[in-house]
Design an enzyme around this catalytic site. Structure first.
Site, mmCIF file in Angstrom:
data_model
loop_
_atom_site.group_PDB
_atom_site.id
_atom_site.type_symbol
_atom_site.label_atom_id
_atom_site.label_comp_id
_atom_site.label_asym_id
_atom_site.label_seq_id
_atom_site.Cartn_x
_atom_site.Cartn_y
_atom_site.Cartn_z
ATOM 1 N N TYR A 23 48.293 76.797 3.440
ATOM 2 C CA TYR A 23 47.984 77.596 2.278
ATOM 3 C C TYR A 23 45.966 76.755 2.642
ATOM 4 O O TYR A 23 45.214 77.507 2.086
ATOM 5 C CB TYR A 23 48.264 77.268 0.526
ATOM 6 C CG TYR A 23 47.652 77.650 -0.148
ATOM 7 C CD1 TYR A 23 47.652 79.214 0.000
ATOM 8 C CD2 TYR A 23 46.355 76.962 -1.070
ATOM 9 C CE1 TYR A 23 47.157 80.168 -1.145
ATOM 10 C CE2 TYR A 23 46.085 78.358 -1.978
ATOM 11 C CZ TYR A 23 45.830 79.674 -1.923
ATOM 12 O OH TYR A 23 45.090 80.646 -2.709
ATOM 13 N N SER A 65 39.882 80.051 -2.657
ATOM 14 C CA SER A 65 40.268 78.916 -3.580
ATOM 15 C C SER A 65 39.149 78.319 -2.826
ATOM 16 O O SER A 65 39.245 77.570 -1.673
ATOM 17 C CB SER A 65 41.867 79.086 -2.992
ATOM 18 O OG SER A 65 42.121 77.767 -3.440
#
Length: 162
Positions: A109, A96
């Site tokens: 995350y 990501s």
């Protein structure tokens, strides 16, 4: 409205597997009978949002278990199969943009995606001599990061030069 067929129904060589990737033993059982694989795409993740100071042990453990540990486990199993068969193969890890720049409530995350990116580099170094190629992509949905930044009023994301 007609729903298009799922991609794996158009490619008979692809078999979907449903398993709780945070469960090491269940993952081993689910993958052990699949047979030889030449390509693996690790794209499973959880994004449990909590402020850094309020992050629970459960959120931390679940996030790292699904987002990092399962990538390690599944990749190791698939890579070992490629090496044992003496065939080249490829592993792609979907990371990501949040591995490089984060947003509020996403410390865990972002950390998992940073760990995945570094894991991919380590795997490439060790598996390359066995003709197993590795790649990492910072996958994101269309404008998701920018929209999240607008919603939380982030004016600048600091991204280190690599």
């Amino acid at each position: 409205m007609t729903v298009p067929p799922l991609p794996y129904t158009q490619c008979p060589g692809i078999k979907p597997v449903c398993v709780d990737l945070s469960d090491w033993e269940a993952t081993e059982r689910a993958l052990s009978g699949l047979g030889p694989m030449d390509l693996l795409v690790n794209n499973a993740a959880v994004a449990l949002q909590q402020p850094f100071l309020e992050t629970t042990k459960e959120t931390f453990n679940r996030s790292f278990s699904v987002n990092v540990r399962s990538v390690f486990q599944v990749s190791r199993m698939v890579a070992q199969g490629m090496i044992d068969r003496g065939v080249p193969g490829s592993i792609v890890n979907v990371s990501s943009a949040l591995a490089y720049a984060t947003l509020p409530n996403l410390a865990v995350y972002s950390s998992t995606k940073g760990a995945m990116t570094m894991l991919t580099k380590a795997m490439a170094m060790e598996l390359g001599p066995h003709k197993v190629s590795l790649g990492v992509t910072a996958g994101s949905r269309n404008g998701c990061l920018a929209e999240a930044g607008r919603k939380c009023k982030v004016r600048r994301l600091l991204v280190p030069k690599l």
